[in-house]
Design a protein around this motif. Sequence first.
Motif, PDB file in Angstrom:
ATOM      1  N   GLY A   1     -22.743  -2.270  10.039  1.00 53.12           N
ATOM      2  CA  GLY A   1     -23.243  -3.636  10.098  1.00 53.12           C
ATOM      3  C   GLY A   1     -22.860  -4.502   8.923  1.00 53.12           C
ATOM      4  N   ARG A   2     -21.815  -4.117   8.190  1.00 49.00           N
ATOM      5  CA  ARG A   2     -21.395  -4.836   6.993  1.00 49.00           C
ATOM      6  C   ARG A   2     -20.027  -5.492   7.227  1.00 49.00           C
ATOM      7  N   ARG A   3     -19.532  -6.228   6.240  1.00 50.60           N
ATOM      8  CA  ARG A   3     -18.223  -6.882   6.355  1.00 50.60           C
ATOM      9  C   ARG A   3     -17.231  -6.275   5.365  1.00 50.60           C
ATOM     10  N   ALA A   4     -15.981  -6.189   5.799  1.00 50.34           N
ATOM     11  CA  ALA A   4     -14.865  -5.779   4.938  1.00 50.34           C
ATOM     12  C   ALA A   4     -13.872  -6.934   4.952  1.00 50.34           C
ATOM     13  N   VAL A   5     -13.705  -7.626   3.830  1.00 46.51           N
ATOM     14  CA  VAL A   5     -12.959  -8.877   3.823  1.00 46.51           C
ATOM     15  C   VAL A   5     -11.736  -8.797   2.915  1.00 46.51           C
ATOM     16  N   TYR A   6     -10.924  -9.835   2.999  1.00 47.27           N
ATOM     17  CA  TYR A   6      -9.651  -9.918   2.275  1.00 47.27           C
ATOM     18  C   TYR A   6      -9.658 -11.173   1.416  1.00 47.27           C
ATOM     19  N   ASP A   7      -9.272 -11.033   0.147  1.00 47.83           N
ATOM     20  CA  ASP A   7      -9.157 -12.184  -0.743  1.00 47.83           C
ATOM     21  C   ASP A   7      -7.708 -12.298  -1.211  1.00 47.83           C
ATOM     22  N   PRO A   8      -6.934 -13.236  -0.658  1.00 49.92           N
ATOM     23  CA  PRO A   8      -5.520 -13.342  -1.020  1.00 49.92           C
ATOM     24  C   PRO A   8      -5.278 -13.845  -2.434  1.00 49.92           C
ATOM     25  N   GLU A   9      -6.328 -14.311  -3.119  1.00 45.73           N
ATOM     26  CA  GLU A   9      -6.156 -14.811  -4.481  1.00 45.73           C
ATOM     27  C   GLU A   9      -6.278 -13.711  -5.531  1.00 45.73           C
ATOM     28  N   ALA A  10      -6.768 -12.548  -5.140  1.00 48.50           N
ATOM     29  CA  ALA A  10      -6.862 -11.403  -6.057  1.00 48.50           C
ATOM     30  C   ALA A  10      -5.560 -10.611  -5.939  1.00 48.50           C
ATOM     31  N   LEU A  11      -4.681 -10.768  -6.917  1.00 46.83           N
ATOM     32  CA  LEU A  11      -3.309 -10.280  -6.794  1.00 46.83           C
ATOM     33  C   LEU A  11      -3.057  -8.988  -7.555  1.00 46.83           C
ATOM     34  N   ALA A  12      -2.304  -8.102  -6.910  1.00 52.14           N
ATOM     35  CA  ALA A  12      -1.773  -6.900  -7.552  1.00 52.14           C
ATOM     36  C   ALA A  12      -0.297  -6.804  -7.196  1.00 52.14           C
ATOM     37  N   PHE A  13       0.472  -6.157  -8.062  1.00 52.33           N
ATOM     38  CA  PHE A  13       1.918  -6.083  -7.880  1.00 52.33           C
ATOM     39  C   PHE A  13       2.377  -4.622  -7.945  1.00 52.33           C
ATOM     40  N   GLU A  14       3.314  -4.273  -7.060  1.00 60.38           N
ATOM     41  CA  GLU A  14       3.856  -2.915  -7.015  1.00 60.38           C
ATOM     42  C   GLU A  14       5.332  -2.970  -6.670  1.00 60.38           C
ATOM     43  N   ARG A  15       6.059  -1.969  -7.140  1.00 63.99           N
ATOM     44  CA  ARG A  15       7.440  -1.805  -6.718  1.00 63.99           C
ATOM     45  C   ARG A  15       7.466  -1.049  -5.396  1.00 63.99           C
ATOM     46  N   PRO A  16       8.187  -1.547  -4.391  1.00 63.26           N
ATOM     47  CA  PRO A  16       8.340  -0.760  -3.166  1.00 63.26           C
ATOM     48  C   PRO A  16       9.370   0.336  -3.369  1.00 63.26           C
ATOM     49  N   THR A  17       9.399   1.280  -2.472  1.00 65.41           N
ATOM     50  CA  THR A  17      10.473   2.264  -2.517  1.00 65.41           C
ATOM     51  C   THR A  17      11.793   1.529  -2.294  1.00 65.41           C
ATOM     52  N   PRO A  18      12.843   1.821  -3.069  1.00 62.99           N
ATOM     53  CA  PRO A  18      14.057   1.018  -2.996  1.00 62.99           C
ATOM     54  C   PRO A  18      14.867   1.214  -1.728  1.00 62.99           C
ATOM     55  N   GLU A  19      14.886   2.404  -1.175  1.00 64.82           N
ATOM     56  CA  GLU A  19      15.759   2.696  -0.048  1.00 64.82           C
ATOM     57  C   GLU A  19      14.955   2.975   1.217  1.00 64.82           C
ATOM     58  N   ILE A  20      15.524   2.615   2.359  1.00 66.08           N
ATOM     59  CA  ILE A  20      14.831   2.782   3.632  1.00 66.08           C
ATOM     60  C   ILE A  20      14.579   4.250   3.942  1.00 66.08           C
ATOM     61  N   ALA A  21      15.473   5.142   3.520  1.00 64.32           N
ATOM     62  CA  ALA A  21      15.258   6.570   3.775  1.00 64.32           C
ATOM     63  C   ALA A  21      14.020   7.075   3.048  1.00 64.32           C
ATOM     64  N   THR A  22      13.815   6.598   1.824  1.00 68.06           N
ATOM     65  CA  THR A  22      12.625   6.984   1.067  1.00 68.06           C
ATOM     66  C   THR A  22      11.380   6.381   1.697  1.00 68.06           C
ATOM     67  N   GLU A  23      11.497   5.134   2.149  1.00 66.88           N
ATOM     68  CA  GLU A  23      10.367   4.477   2.811  1.00 66.88           C
ATOM     69  C   GLU A  23       9.993   5.220   4.097  1.00 66.88           C
ATOM     70  N   TYR A  24      10.999   5.708   4.811  1.00 66.73           N
ATOM     71  CA  TYR A  24      10.737   6.480   6.032  1.00 66.73           C
ATOM     72  C   TYR A  24       9.895   7.717   5.717  1.00 66.73           C
ATOM     73  N   ARG A  25      10.258   8.448   4.668  1.00 69.85           N
ATOM     74  CA  ARG A  25       9.480   9.637   4.309  1.00 69.85           C
ATOM     75  C   ARG A  25       8.056   9.271   3.895  1.00 69.85           C
ATOM     76  N   ARG A  26       7.925   8.155   3.173  1.00 65.38           N
ATOM     77  CA  ARG A  26       6.586   7.700   2.774  1.00 65.38           C
ATOM     78  C   ARG A  26       5.752   7.338   3.994  1.00 65.38           C
ATOM     79  N   LYS A  27       6.384   6.676   4.954  1.00 60.04           N
ATOM     80  CA  LYS A  27       5.669   6.267   6.151  1.00 60.04           C
ATOM     81  C   LYS A  27       5.235   7.487   6.975  1.00 60.04           C
TER      82      LYS A  27
END
Length: 369
Positions: free
Chosen positions: A228-254
């Motif tokens: 009965g509660r809410r889970a919300v999103y605040d687009p102004e609270a920012l965090a930054f990360e590096r993505p995996t550089p290559e699609i093959a690595t991203e595939y394994r992560r996925k």
Amino acid sequence: MILAVLFWAALGALVWTHVGYPAAAALAARARHRPVRKHDSTPSVAAIVAAWNEEAVIQRKLENLLALDYPPDLLEIVVASDASTDHTDELVEAAAAREPRVRLLRCPRAGKVAAQNRAVRETSAEILVFSDANATWAPDALAKLVRAFADPDVAYVCGRLVLTDTDGSNREGVYWRFETWLREQESALGSVTGGNGAIYAVRRSDYVEVDPRFGHDLSLPYVMVQRGRRAVYDPEALAFERPTPEIATEYRRKVRMFEHCWLIVLRGRMLRRLPPGYLVEILSHRHLRYGSGLLHLLLLGTNVALVALRAGVVYDVALGLQLAFFGLAALQRGLPRYYALVTWATVVALWNYLRRGVPATWDPAEGTR
């Protein structure tokens, strides 16, 4: 007739989850927007970072959290080390010797969520915030994140993860920008259907210890709604990360990520005690999205059979379009290849889950540190 029904059902489900649902969510969010009653406040906060062998980034992470624009006496930082075998623990202890707000919590190797659960039990702050070790927060991110807890209906808040540019073949950033936009629409309707591990917060009184194999990103939002509660999103609270550089690595992560998603979908009791609107969101954004690989296989299989039966020119055209897309995905490294590999990852992940289950422990994604 059965083949035709299966073909059109698979096609309709794919179009709905990827195009129809986002458009419907955006229209519905405009028609019945449910605002969050935010205001600036400074509750006590425990920042929890679960870490396993994060010596490459943990010092930077602590410096980032210590530099946030938030009252120092209201912020404690706990690194829950999941039996790290590198120099993570030593680096955290050195930081704790200089800064009393930092604390190391050594945990037996049991996975990220188990370490987070133990850290929560070891703290007493009003608000629990969580972050990945490789994520960097904007200076005002914490202050922005806690504003939503002024609304008594809000139990969970996730911020916006911004993926920094990569020169490799991965196109995760394009997908992620679309995904964060869709979460903004869901939040406006009431609650998001998923968060992200880089930046999120939970009111202590609402925190739930879920199965350590589940992960908070997908499990906490729907659990909050079930209560009965809410889970919300605040687009102004920012965090930054590096993505995996290559699609093959991203595939394994996925593949690793979708294994946990299938566990939650099949064992997490996601559809119990949900309001009708949120039930549609979960089915559309989560169940059908994770089932996209199976739907594509069904679409292709029935299409081939219908063409063999000479069911009509529309099926000949549909098969030609499918084969052309797969050929494009095989030949280039852009969005078609990204979509094809990520969609196939859902099928491989389901097979892995059914064959050997899902471990609670994890390894950092390659190239993101």
